[in-house]
Motif scaffolding. Structure first.
Motif, PDB file in Angstrom:
ATOM      1  N   GLY A  90      58.058   0.828   3.116  1.00 36.01           N
ATOM      2  CA  GLY A  90      58.819   2.051   3.342  1.00 36.01           C
ATOM      3  C   GLY A  90      59.341   2.149   4.757  1.00 36.01           C
ATOM      4  O   GLY A  90      60.505   2.512   4.977  1.00 36.01           O
ATOM      5  N   VAL A  91      58.509   1.808   5.727  1.00 35.71           N
ATOM      6  CA  VAL A  91      58.918   1.866   7.130  1.00 35.71           C
ATOM      7  C   VAL A  91      60.026   0.857   7.410  1.00 35.71           C
ATOM      8  O   VAL A  91      60.987   1.145   8.139  1.00 35.71           O
ATOM      9  N   SER A  92      59.924  -0.340   6.826  1.00 37.85           N
ATOM     10  CA  SER A  92      60.937  -1.375   7.063  1.00 37.85           C
ATOM     11  C   SER A  92      62.303  -0.958   6.501  1.00 37.85           C
ATOM     12  O   SER A  92      63.343  -1.334   7.053  1.00 37.85           O
TER      13      SER A  92
ATOM     14  N   ILE B 242      63.537   2.142   9.098  1.00 40.63           N
ATOM     15  CA  ILE B 242      63.868   1.880  10.494  1.00 40.63           C
ATOM     16  C   ILE B 242      65.373   1.668  10.726  1.00 40.63           C
ATOM     17  O   ILE B 242      65.946   2.268  11.653  1.00 40.63           O
ATOM     18  N   PRO B 243      66.077   0.836   9.931  1.00 41.13           N
ATOM     19  CA  PRO B 243      67.518   0.672  10.193  1.00 41.13           C
ATOM     20  C   PRO B 243      68.289   1.989  10.105  1.00 41.13           C
ATOM     21  O   PRO B 243      69.209   2.230  10.890  1.00 41.13           O
ATOM     22  N   LEU B 244      67.908   2.843   9.141  1.00 40.82           N
ATOM     23  CA  LEU B 244      68.571   4.139   9.009  1.00 40.82           C
ATOM     24  C   LEU B 244      68.292   5.019  10.220  1.00 40.82           C
ATOM     25  O   LEU B 244      69.201   5.655  10.763  1.00 40.82           O
ATOM     26  N   VAL B 245      67.048   5.035  10.666  1.00 40.43           N
ATOM     27  CA  VAL B 245      66.683   5.860  11.820  1.00 40.43           C
ATOM     28  C   VAL B 245      67.357   5.354  13.091  1.00 40.43           C
ATOM     29  O   VAL B 245      67.842   6.149  13.908  1.00 40.43           O
ATOM     30  N   VAL B 246      67.391   4.034  13.259  1.00 38.85           N
ATOM     31  CA  VAL B 246      68.025   3.466  14.453  1.00 38.85           C
ATOM     32  C   VAL B 246      69.520   3.792  14.479  1.00 38.85           C
ATOM     33  O   VAL B 246      70.062   4.254  15.489  1.00 38.85           O
TER      34      VAL B 246
ATOM     35  N   PHE C 267      68.413  12.029   4.957  1.00 35.94           N
ATOM     36  CA  PHE C 267      68.226  10.793   4.208  1.00 35.94           C
ATOM     37  C   PHE C 267      66.937  10.031   4.503  1.00 35.94           C
ATOM     38  O   PHE C 267      66.512   9.212   3.690  1.00 35.94           O
ATOM     39  N   VAL C 268      66.323  10.250   5.664  1.00 33.65           N
ATOM     40  CA  VAL C 268      65.168   9.434   6.028  1.00 33.65           C
ATOM     41  C   VAL C 268      64.021   9.605   5.039  1.00 33.65           C
ATOM     42  O   VAL C 268      63.435   8.621   4.575  1.00 33.65           O
ATOM     43  N   VAL C 269      63.679  10.842   4.722  1.00 31.09           N
ATOM     44  CA  VAL C 269      62.552  11.082   3.809  1.00 31.09           C
ATOM     45  C   VAL C 269      62.822  10.518   2.411  1.00 31.09           C
ATOM     46  O   VAL C 269      61.963   9.831   1.846  1.00 31.09           O
ATOM     47  N   PRO C 270      64.000  10.765   1.799  1.00 35.74           N
ATOM     48  CA  PRO C 270      64.265  10.125   0.499  1.00 35.74           C
ATOM     49  C   PRO C 270      64.213   8.600   0.543  1.00 35.74           C
ATOM     50  O   PRO C 270      63.743   7.964  -0.409  1.00 35.74           O
ATOM     51  N   VAL C 271      64.696   8.009   1.652  1.00 40.76           N
ATOM     52  CA  VAL C 271      64.712   6.543   1.739  1.00 40.76           C
ATOM     53  C   VAL C 271      63.293   5.978   1.781  1.00 40.76           C
ATOM     54  O   VAL C 271      62.969   5.027   1.066  1.00 40.76           O
ATOM     55  N   ILE C 272      62.419   6.551   2.617  1.00 40.86           N
ATOM     56  CA  ILE C 272      61.055   6.014   2.697  1.00 40.86           C
ATOM     57  C   ILE C 272      60.310   6.279   1.401  1.00 40.86           C
ATOM     58  O   ILE C 272      59.509   5.457   0.948  1.00 40.86           O
ATOM     59  N   CYS C 273      60.583   7.414   0.763  1.00 37.22           N
ATOM     60  CA  CYS C 273      59.964   7.716  -0.526  1.00 37.22           C
ATOM     61  C   CYS C 273      60.392   6.694  -1.579  1.00 37.22           C
ATOM     62  O   CYS C 273      59.558   6.149  -2.311  1.00 37.22           O
ATOM     63  N   ALA C 274      61.701   6.416  -1.656  1.00 36.71           N
ATOM     64  CA  ALA C 274      62.208   5.457  -2.635  1.00 36.71           C
ATOM     65  C   ALA C 274      61.721   4.043  -2.347  1.00 36.71           C
ATOM     66  O   ALA C 274      61.420   3.275  -3.274  1.00 36.71           O
ATOM     67  N   ALA C 275      61.625   3.676  -1.058  1.00 39.75           N
ATOM     68  CA  ALA C 275      61.186   2.321  -0.710  1.00 39.75           C
ATOM     69  C   ALA C 275      59.725   2.102  -1.090  1.00 39.75           C
ATOM     70  O   ALA C 275      59.358   1.029  -1.588  1.00 39.75           O
ATOM     71  N   ILE C 276      58.874   3.097  -0.856  1.00 43.60           N
ATOM     72  CA  ILE C 276      57.463   2.970  -1.246  1.00 43.60           C
ATOM     73  C   ILE C 276      57.344   2.873  -2.759  1.00 43.60           C
ATOM     74  O   ILE C 276      56.592   2.048  -3.290  1.00 43.60           O
ATOM     75  N   SER C 277      58.084   3.715  -3.466  1.00 40.88           N
ATOM     76  CA  SER C 277      58.049   3.670  -4.930  1.00 40.88           C
ATOM     77  C   SER C 277      58.572   2.328  -5.446  1.00 40.88           C
ATOM     78  O   SER C 277      58.014   1.756  -6.396  1.00 40.88           O
ATOM     79  N   TYR C 278      59.622   1.816  -4.837  1.00 38.71           N
ATOM     80  CA  TYR C 278      60.157   0.500  -5.213  1.00 38.71           C
ATOM     81  C   TYR C 278      59.123  -0.600  -4.987  1.00 38.71           C
ATOM     82  O   TYR C 278      58.978  -1.516  -5.810  1.00 38.71           O
ATOM     83  N   SER C 279      58.383  -0.512  -3.884  1.00 39.22           N
ATOM     84  CA  SER C 279      57.349  -1.500  -3.597  1.00 39.22           C
ATOM     85  C   SER C 279      56.264  -1.495  -4.661  1.00 39.22           C
ATOM     86  O   SER C 279      55.673  -2.533  -4.968  1.00 39.22           O
ATOM     87  N   ILE C 280      56.002  -0.339  -5.245  1.00 39.44           N
ATOM     88  CA  ILE C 280      54.949  -0.213  -6.261  1.00 39.44           C
ATOM     89  C   ILE C 280      55.461  -0.547  -7.658  1.00 39.44           C
ATOM     90  O   ILE C 280      54.843  -1.303  -8.394  1.00 39.44           O
ATOM     91  N   ALA C 281      56.606   0.045  -8.030  1.00 32.49           N
ATOM     92  CA  ALA C 281      57.055  -0.001  -9.426  1.00 32.49           C
ATOM     93  C   ALA C 281      58.349  -0.763  -9.632  1.00 32.49           C
ATOM     94  O   ALA C 281      58.874  -0.763 -10.746  1.00 32.49           O
ATOM     95  N   ASP C 282      58.874  -1.398  -8.601  1.00 32.55           N
ATOM     96  CA  ASP C 282      60.126  -2.148  -8.677  1.00 32.55           C
ATOM     97  C   ASP C 282      61.300  -1.181  -8.907  1.00 32.55           C
ATOM     98  O   ASP C 282      61.192   0.010  -8.665  1.00 32.55           O
TER      99      ASP C 282
ATOM    100  N   TYR D 251      65.538   9.523  20.867  1.00 36.27           N
ATOM    101  CA  TYR D 251      66.197   9.732  19.577  1.00 36.27           C
ATOM    102  C   TYR D 251      66.251   8.464  18.731  1.00 36.27           C
ATOM    103  O   TYR D 251      66.710   8.504  17.597  1.00 36.27           O
ATOM    104  N   VAL D 252      65.814   7.351  19.318  1.00 38.46           N
ATOM    105  CA  VAL D 252      65.861   6.053  18.627  1.00 38.46           C
ATOM    106  C   VAL D 252      64.467   5.449  18.659  1.00 38.46           C
ATOM    107  O   VAL D 252      63.837   5.400  19.722  1.00 38.46           O
ATOM    108  N   PRO D 253      63.933   4.973  17.518  1.00 42.29           N
ATOM    109  CA  PRO D 253      62.539   4.526  17.479  1.00 42.29           C
ATOM    110  C   PRO D 253      62.296   3.098  17.933  1.00 42.29           C
ATOM    111  O   PRO D 253      61.154   2.672  18.030  1.00 42.29           O
ATOM    112  N   HIS D 254      63.336   2.343  18.190  1.00 42.94           N
ATOM    113  CA  HIS D 254      63.132   0.938  18.571  1.00 42.94           C
ATOM    114  C   HIS D 254      64.348   0.463  19.354  1.00 42.94           C
ATOM    115  O   HIS D 254      65.415   1.035  19.253  1.00 42.94           O
TER     116      HIS D 254
END
Length: 368
Positions: A16-18, A21-25, A64-79, A297-300
């Motif tokens: 989810g973090v991976s 990060i591009p969206l947040v940056v 968009f950040v919260v939906p993206v990390i939510c969807a990425a974690i769910s994708y990692s679990i359930a494809d 304002y930028v995490p990396h």
């Protein structure tokens, strides 16, 4: 059913973090660029190009950040079947102010729920099988997970996030310094390890909710350790072994790019001294950063994003302060090398004396 263990939880969160990060940056840089050229009130400059750029960053970070990390974690679990329901659940989490934590919990809930549905529909009749991925799973998962996020999971999480946000916004003086001290210390503990990543996740979560001071503390905790090692080397070069001196050479270029893992080889040689020095230096710098109200304002991005902060000069001063404290403490604590320690040529002083005293007079060759 998807596996459930500490290692798999960590894997899903990192996925989810991976994705996040591009969206947040990208969003954070747009917002920072708008602030640099338009000033702190750029969001009020209606109809201007800079206000539009600022809105890009605000939309990315706020919507968009919260939906993206939510969807990425769910994708990692359930494809793939877990993506669409999780996007909606993440949007609901953001809408009800459940924030970053709500998105993470929602991603896990949707992912495991969709995995359960896939298992339940595995043996349906062939005539219905084609409807499972395009109708049944999306409908059931979206409806059930959205309702549960809105009325069950999201309610206590939203209350918690509101309380945390209010607490941070109302902190003054000593409480601000203490928060920065703790967050900075944790970030500087294990140089990109699980403790560092956990502290970074907390700072990223606050940034998503519009609180940018913890992000500056996190960046200090990632940038200070390599610079602190260099300071210690300059102050006490004779206390560093040859292999440590070689490792120090990588600290500057990697530190500039915020790759704090370059400190690990030196920490392995002298664990508690390096870690203690890093925790103290990063913690004090983090506390001072909170007192100064530094915002990132930028995490990396390492040193390259310093100009995008609200007070670049103040940030540089905090980084110098933390590096000097860490380097000075490490130089003081580090044990002097023994007389027989290896020098830069790779030979030992005892070895040189031994080679000088070797005599061939007593050597005889036996007759075979």
């Amino acid at each position: 059913m998807a596996a459930f263990s500490i290692s798999t939880i960590k894997k899903h969160v990192m996925t989810g973090v991976s994705f996040m990060i591009p969206l947040v940056v990208g969003s954070g840089l747009c917002k920072a660029i708008a602030v640099i050229f338009g000033g702190p009130n750029v969001s009020e400059m209606e109809g201007t190009f800079l206000q539009f750029v600022d809105s890009i960053g605000s939309t990315g970070l706020g919507t968009f950040v919260v939906p993206v990390i939510c969807a990425a974690i769910s994708y990692s679990i359930a494809d793939k079947p877990g993506i669409a329901p999780a996007l909606l659940v993440g949007f609901i989490a953001s809408d009800i102010k459940a924030g970053f934590l709500g998105g993470i919990l929602g991603g896990f809930f949707v992912g495991y729920f969709v995995s359960l549905l896939k298992r339940l529909f595995r043996n349906v009749p062939p005539s219905v099988k084609g409807l499972v991925p395009i109708l049944l799973i999306p409908l059931i998962a979206t409806f059930c997970c959205s309702v549960i996020m809105k009325y069950v999971i999201g309610v206590p999480v939203a209350m918690l996030m509101t309380a945390l946000t209010t607490f941070l916004q109302n902190m003054q003086g000593g409480s601000k310094f203490l928060f920065g001290l703790i967050l900075g210390g944790f970030t500087g503990t294990d140089f990109g390890g699980p403790i560092n990543k956990t502290a970074s996740l907390v700072a990223n979560g606050f940034m998503v909710d519009g609180i940018y001071e913890p992000e500056a503390v996190k960046l200090l905790g990632c940038m200070i350790p390599p610079m602190g090692i260099i300071v210690a080397y300059l102050l006490a070069k004779k206390k560093f072994l040859p292999d440590e001196r070689e490792a120090v050479k990588a600290c500057f270029p990697m530190g500039v790019c915020m790759i704090t893992e370059c400190v690990i080889p030196l920490a392995m040689n002298d664990l508690w001294r390096v870690v203690l020095s890093s925790v103290v230096g990063c913690g004090i710098a983090g506390g001072v950063s909170m007192l100064m109200g530094l915002q990132a304002y930028v995490p990396h991005g390492g040193w390259f994003i310093i100009p995008t902060m609200n007070n670049p000069l103040g940030y540089v001063l905090c980084m110098i302060l933390g590096s000097v404290i860490m380097g000075g403490l490490l130089a003081l604590l580090k044990r002097p090398l023994k007389d027989d320690a290896t020098d830069t040529s790779g030979t030992t002083s005892e070895g040189q004396e031994a080679s000088a005293s070797i005599s061939l007079d007593d050597i005889t060759i036996a007759n075979l």
